[in-house]
Scaffold this active site. Structure first.
Site, short mmCIF file in Angstrom:
data_model
loop_
_atom_site.label_atom_id
_atom_site.label_comp_id
_atom_site.label_asym_id
_atom_site.label_seq_id
_atom_site.Cartn_x
_atom_site.Cartn_y
_atom_site.Cartn_z
CD GLU A 263 1.56 -1.42 2.54
OE1 GLU A 263 1.54 -0.20 2.71
OE2 GLU A 263 0.97 -1.99 1.61
CE1 TYR B 114 -3.24 -1.11 -3.02
CE2 TYR B 114 -1.03 -2.00 -3.17
CZ TYR B 114 -1.88 -0.92 -3.14
OH TYR B 114 -1.37 0.34 -3.21
#
Ligand SMILES: Cc1cc2nc3c(=O)[nH]c(=O)nc-3n(C[C@H](O)[C@H](O)[C@H](O)COP(=O)(O)OP(=O)(O)OC[C@H]3O[C@@H](n4cnc5c(N)ncnc54)[C@H](O)[C@@H]3O)c2cc1C
Length: 682
Positions: free
Chosen positions: A442, A141
């Site tokens: 995150e 990612y």
């Protein structure tokens, strides 16, 4: 060498366990969440612990290359086990969890696949998911760049559509646009989901991401092949590698966090993930008509796993610190009697027991988030997006505070273990090094608190115009009363009431948020005022999130909890969790005028009496986490308490002790001792 200290650890822990006042087996079930989850976990933890490939105690001593190669070996072996034993998805994920080593798998299964599920059309999912599930491609990612992380709108990588070939051209126009940090990118991945500014039809559409300041799920993601599926070499136009050694021995260094540059790399138009928006053959940018909120499901899922993981990591640290605090003895020599266990000291208890309470609190809030995730999916399916802003805010905040407390808690546990906590064989330095980036990835934890604060400010302004807040923010509808009526308790025992506790946390959160809203409303420029009062806003957000955790603990207590003494000891933990927060945040409770100093002093008295109830159950409360010695990887936290002989044995196995006279003696020590440095070649 059989002396008293050699055998004291095991007998001490045996004695500790004999004092337990609740059914530990029943508590294990509460911790696992269900008999089915426990069964899977039991099977997987034993499978991992008994397999020599998954040995990990040597990790802190390995150089980076050996560490990484060994981690690749484990990942391959795990995949073989998963296939040979036909493991279910839950079993496979549990197996990876117990292997306990950051690897490309975390990103492949935890980010790459969910991103495709969340952002690809059904057709695209059919193309990519089977390959990803078979692991015939490995994905990561790639969002963050050298120059920008939190500010997603600032990302610079470009995806320019070329209608003459029906392709996107991916390009990294500046040094700062280099993708930087993605896990699994450095050496393992064959593909990445990457985020880039869409440029088509003469227009720059930007990134459309979930940024620090604007909340909307991503739209502009692309699948980029980066390595050959034949020989794994980087594809033409791709420059890729590992960013280098990170914090701590072992730790997160098993992961190949990478850098990536695109030099006019062409990918088919269909590699843009087009569930939310697409580019036509002619180069027109078209919104799909699908509500952008469908991306929220994946976000709630990822944050739920992070909160559950926080409870797991904290449970490891407190298991080590609790067992060792029972085994470790210092001072208090009464003739003929052993010294005092350090767990008896009031300061040790006041640092350790609230962390045990936090571990259970995070577990229960994680359990609640699992049900929230199911609710969000059902609502999205029914086109009901009404709860999403509140869900986004509360999951952002819970990620932020549970990971911050867990990281600090692991470090506190290291200090609770004194000098031996600093040795890698305590398991704590590596646990901390591997865990602490959870505060950053995150979403940076401070930035996430701002998301909560913005939501709170909006909810309060809507209360002003008659709209009722819902879910975790419902209490704000009652702000009038919460802001004016102060706590009425006069006796310490009155603190042991869920209603009293919840009202105190609601009043504090509402008053802090209300004070911020007032300041913002008076400012001529709302954005500038948000920046000026950012610290107060972050405090208000933190108070709101602590309230949620307290409420979810209380909700758990109000459900049926079977097992002898289990509900009783959890009730004590619930009060420890809440009253310790009152103690730590006394300034907030006082400055908002809700509590008096006398009431805070009564809360502290109750906290002390709760510690007395925890004390005989402390070791059993951490035994209930049911961690294997392999998973803990800590001499101090061994189940049998046999600490000293094993510390001694481990020192004998230190590679520096392979020779009694050290390798550098002749070249570097002898010349010093003999005053011969002038003649020696350094
Ligand atoms: C171990 C690890 C693994 C990672 N894995 C991945 C991955 O797989 N894929 C990926 O794409 N990325 C990954 N990342 C990157 C990560 O997501 C970013 O580092 C993270 O989002 C923080 O962004 P940043 O580095 O830009 O921090 P910055 O935003 O530069 O933060 C620096 C400081 O500035 C403060 N700050 C920034 N903006 C504001 C503001 N508006 N107001 C007040 N304070 C502010 C922050 O609070 C922080 O204290 C990883 C990072 C780490 C450490």
């Amino acid at each position: 060498m059989a002396d008293m200290t050699e055998t004291m650890g095991p007998s001490t822990l045996r004695e500790e366990r004999s004092k337990t006042q609740f059914d530990v087996e029943a508590m294990k079930l509460v911790w696992a969440g269900s008999a089915a989850h426990k069964k899977v976990a039991d099977k997987m933890k034993v499978l991992v612990a008994n397999d020599p490939v998954f040995e990990k105690s040597s990790r802190p001593r390995l150089d980076r290359k050996s560490l990484y190669k060994n981690s690749l070996r484990k990942a391959a072996h795990a995949w073989k086990l998963i296939q040979d034993n036909h493991l279910t998805e839950e079993e496979a994920s549990s197996l990876r969890h117990y292997i306990d080593e950051p690897s490309y798998n975390d990103l492949h299964w935890g980010m790459f696949i969910p991103a495709i599920k969340g952002q690809a059309t059904e057709e695209q999912q059919k193309k990519w998911l089977p390959q990803a599930y078979k692991m015939s491609i490995i994905g990561c990612y790639a969002q963050t760049e050298l120059g920008h992380g939190s500010n997603v709108q600032g990302l610079e990588t470009q995806a320019v559509f070329d209608p003459s070939t029906d392709e996107f051209v991916l390009n990294s126009p500046t040094l700062t646009s280099t993708k930087w940090w993605p896990g699994g990118l450095g050496k393992a991945s064959t593909h990445c989901v990457t985020y880039a500014r869409l440029i088509t039809d003469g227009k720059d559409y930007g990134i459309h991401g979930l940024s620090s300041l604007f909340v909307s799920p991503f739209e502009l993601a692309f699948i980029a092949p980066i390595r050959s599926l034949d020989d794994h070499s980087p594809l033409p136009g791709i420059t890729v590698g590992d960013i280098g050694v990170k914090f701590g021995n072992g730790g997160y260094n098993t992961m190949d966090n990478g850098f990536l540059r695109f030099d006019h790399v062409r990918i088919p138009r269909d590699n843009m993930l087009m569930k939310l928006a697409s580019v036509t053959r002619e180069g027109k940018y078209v919104k799909s008509g699908q509500p952008k909120q469908i991306g929220y499901g994946a976000m709630v899922y990822v944050r739920t796993t992070i909160v559950v993981d926080a409870s797991n990591m904290l449970s490891r640290a407190v298991t080590i610190a609790t067992r060792y605090s029972a085994v470790r003895r210092q001072f208090g020599t009464e003739k003929g009697k052993p010294e005092t266990q350090v767990i008896e000291y009031a300061t040790q208890q006041s640092r350790l027991f609230p962390l045990i309470a936090s571990t259970y609190a995070f577990r229960f809030v994680g359990e609640w988030m699992n049900s929230l995730y199911a609710d969000v999916l059902a609502r999205i399916e029914a086109n009901d997006f009404s709860t999403l802003p509140e869900v986004h805010a509360c999951t952002s905040g819970l990620k932020s505070i549970t990971t911050s407390i867990t990281a600090d808690g692991i470090e506190e546990c290291r200090k609770l273990c004194g000098g031996h906590g600093y040795a890698c064989n305590s398991g704590l330095p590596e646990l901390y090094a591997a865990y602490v980036p959870a505060c950053t990835y995150e979403g940076d934890n401070t930035i996430l608190l701002f998301q909560v604060a913005r939501f709170l400010m909006k909810a309060l302004s809507q209360v002003g115009s008659g709209k009722k807040p819902t879910g975790t923010a419902a209490y704000l509808g009652n702000i009038q009363k919460l802001a004016t009526e102060n706590c009425k308790i006069t006796q310490g025992r009155e603190w042991l009431s869920y209603d009293v506790i919840i009202e105190a946390f609601q009043a504090r959160a509402a008053r802090l948020a209300g004070a911020c809203a007032l300041k913002l409303s008076k400012a001529p420029n709302a954005e500038a005022a948000f920046e000026e009062f950012a610290t107060d806003l972050a405090e208000a957000a933190r108070a709101h999130c602590q309230l949620i955790i307290v409420e979810k603990f209380v909700e758990k207590m109000r459900s049926q909890i079977p097992g002898r003494g289990v509900a009783e000891i959890l009730e004590v933990l619930c009060y420890v969790y809440a009253l310790d927060l009152v103690r730590i945040n006394a300034a907030d409770f006082l400055s908002t005028g809700y509590l008096t100093s006398k009431q805070i002093s009564l809360a502290k008295d109750q906290l002390r009496s709760c510690f007395k109830k925890i004390r005989p159950n402390a070791v059993a409360l951490v035994d209930a986490f049911d961690h294997t010695d392999h998973y803990l990887s800590s001499i101090l936290g061994r189940y049998d308490g046999d600490v000293y002989p094993n510390l001694y044995k481990d020192a004998q196995e230190e590679p520096l002790n392979d020779s009694v006279v050290t390798e550098g003696y002749a070249a570097y020590i002898r010349p010093v001792l003999k005053n011969q440095l002038r003649q020696s070649k350094l």
